[in-house]
Design a protein around this motif. Structure first.
Motif: not given
Length: 103
Positions: A61, A65-66, A89-90
């Motif tokens: 994380d 960057e998110p 999440t990515r």
């Protein structure tokens, strides 16, 4: 009746068992020779049950960057907890999993 059934297989490194979690409908615990290895919730890939996976998730994380895609090499697949986490999440990240156990 849609009750999940435990699965057991002999692999190169011991006896692997996938056991359903009674508290989470589609979550599984992976053990090898009785030692907990990994945990995955198929409905909630961002849920990291074990401390070691939460720590690795935190590293993932914070490296960019998110939402930014990553190139990730996973040494060991386990229950594919971290690859599923990265995919959730990515999205679009490139991932490879190297597993020493052919089974």
């Amino acid at each position: 009746m849609n009750e999940a059934i435990p699965v057991s297989r002999v692999t190169d490194h011991g006896t692997a068992k996938l056991m359903p979690d009674v508290d989470r409908a589609r979550a599984w615990l992976l053990t090898v020779d009785g030692a907990p290895q990994s945990y995955v919730d198929l409905d909630e890939p961002a849920h990291l049950e074990f401390e070691y996976t939460r720590r690795l998730g935190h590293v993932l994380d914070t490296v960019a960057e998110p939402g930014r895609t990553l190139d990730v090499l996973h040494l060991g697949g386990g229950a594919f907890t971290l690859p599923r986490y990265v995919a959730a999440t990515r999205p679009g990240s490139r991932q490879d999993v190297v597993e020493a156990d052919r089974g």
